[in-house]
Write a protein that holds these residues in place. Structure first.
Motif, PDB file in Angstrom:
ATOM      1  N   SER A 110      53.462  -9.941  25.985  1.00  0.00           N
ATOM      2  CA  SER A 110      52.232 -10.206  25.552  1.00  0.00           C
ATOM      3  C   SER A 110      51.543  -8.857  25.019  1.00  0.00           C
ATOM      4  O   SER A 110      51.037  -8.733  24.012  1.00  0.00           O
ATOM      5  CB  SER A 110      51.116  -9.204  26.958  1.00  0.00           C
TER       6      SER A 110
ATOM      7  N   VAL B 124      51.684  -6.072  25.553  1.00  0.00           N
ATOM      8  CA  VAL B 124      51.471  -4.785  27.378  1.00  0.00           C
ATOM      9  C   VAL B 124      52.392  -4.142  27.629  1.00  0.00           C
ATOM     10  O   VAL B 124      53.037  -4.511  28.847  1.00  0.00           O
ATOM     11  CB  VAL B 124      50.372  -5.215  28.104  1.00  0.00           C
TER      12      VAL B 124
ATOM     13  N   LEU C  38      50.056  -2.755  31.984  1.00  0.00           N
ATOM     14  CA  LEU C  38      49.752  -3.351  33.132  1.00  0.00           C
ATOM     15  C   LEU C  38      49.286  -3.470  34.599  1.00  0.00           C
ATOM     16  O   LEU C  38      48.314  -3.537  35.464  1.00  0.00           O
ATOM     17  CB  LEU C  38      51.160  -4.363  32.891  1.00  0.00           C
TER      18      LEU C  38
ATOM     19  N   TYR D 209      45.802  -2.031  34.447  1.00  0.00           N
ATOM     20  CA  TYR D 209      44.885  -2.686  35.085  1.00  0.00           C
ATOM     21  C   TYR D 209      44.846  -3.914  36.275  1.00  0.00           C
ATOM     22  O   TYR D 209      43.815  -4.136  35.915  1.00  0.00           O
ATOM     23  CB  TYR D 209      44.868  -4.231  33.681  1.00  0.00           C
TER      24      TYR D 209
ATOM     25  N   ILE E  38      43.158  -7.509  35.976  1.00  0.00           N
ATOM     26  CA  ILE E  38      44.307  -8.768  36.478  1.00  0.00           C
ATOM     27  C   ILE E  38      45.519  -8.787  37.770  1.00  0.00           C
ATOM     28  O   ILE E  38      44.564  -7.410  38.421  1.00  0.00           O
ATOM     29  CB  ILE E  38      45.790  -8.698  35.347  1.00  0.00           C
TER      30      ILE E  38
ATOM     31  N   LEU F 260      45.088 -11.027  29.230  1.00  0.00           N
ATOM     32  CA  LEU F 260      45.506  -9.606  28.470  1.00  0.00           C
ATOM     33  C   LEU F 260      45.448  -9.952  27.009  1.00  0.00           C
ATOM     34  O   LEU F 260      44.542  -8.889  26.947  1.00  0.00           O
ATOM     35  CB  LEU F 260      47.035  -9.722  28.439  1.00  0.00           C
TER      36      LEU F 260
ATOM     37  N   ARG G  25      42.791  -6.753  25.376  1.00  0.00           N
ATOM     38  CA  ARG G  25      42.822  -6.019  23.909  1.00  0.00           C
ATOM     39  C   ARG G  25      42.085  -6.704  22.573  1.00  0.00           C
ATOM     40  O   ARG G  25      41.809  -5.210  22.395  1.00  0.00           O
ATOM     41  CB  ARG G  25      44.485  -6.051  23.669  1.00  0.00           C
TER      42      ARG G  25
END
Length: 154
Positions: A17, A19, A24, A27, A33, A53, A57
């Motif tokens: 991703s 990220v 992560l 989030y 998530i 994700l 974003r």
């Protein structure tokens, strides 16, 4: 052909991703998530988290808040991977908000580009100039830069 794993590690998700691990976890703490935990307490993510994700974003890129994103994601099903119809319904719910943001960005671009590009260096000729404080009657804020839906004026 290699079998596609059902679950991804936090490292896999970060690599796929773009990220960072820290985001992560953030989030996940914010309820955007979810992950499952192994017996060793390691996070495992369903592959569908990659779509979430990408959505998160993209929404952040256009200035939507994480609260807006969380509320939107809450409309998606928990018990299955969201379908194209689910994502379409979610995106339609943001049409008005996105139009307002597009209008605001276009106004900003047009006004700032003309201001910077005109080279007039004169407040009398400036499209943003508020001679005699004419805009005060519309209340606080930069009305020439606000989107029309929020009371912006030309």
């Amino acid at each position: 052909m290699a079998e596609v794993p059902k679950w991804l590690t936090i490292g896999d998700v970060a690599a796929r991703s773009g990220v960072p691990h820290t985001a992560l976890r953030f989030y996940e703490d914010k309820g955007l998530i979810t992950s499952e935990r192994t017996a060793g307490n390691q996070r495992r993510y369903a592959r569908s988290v990659l779509r979430r994700l990408a959505f998160i974003r993209s929404a952040q890129r256009v200035g939507l808040t994480l609260e807006d994103v969380r509320d939107a994601l809450a409309t998606l099903p928990d018990n299955r991977t969201p379908t194209k119809a689910d994502w379409s319904r979610l995106s339609r719910s943001w049409d008005k908000e996105l139009e307002i943001r597009i209008d605001a960005l276009q106004r900003l671009r047009e006004r700032l580009a003309s201001c910077i590009g005109c080279g007039c260096l004169s407040l009398k000729a400036c499209g943003l100039y508020n001679e005699n404080d004419e805009q005060a009657k519309f209340g606080p804020g930069a009305h020439k830069l606000k989107p029309a839906a929020e009371g912006g004026r030309d």
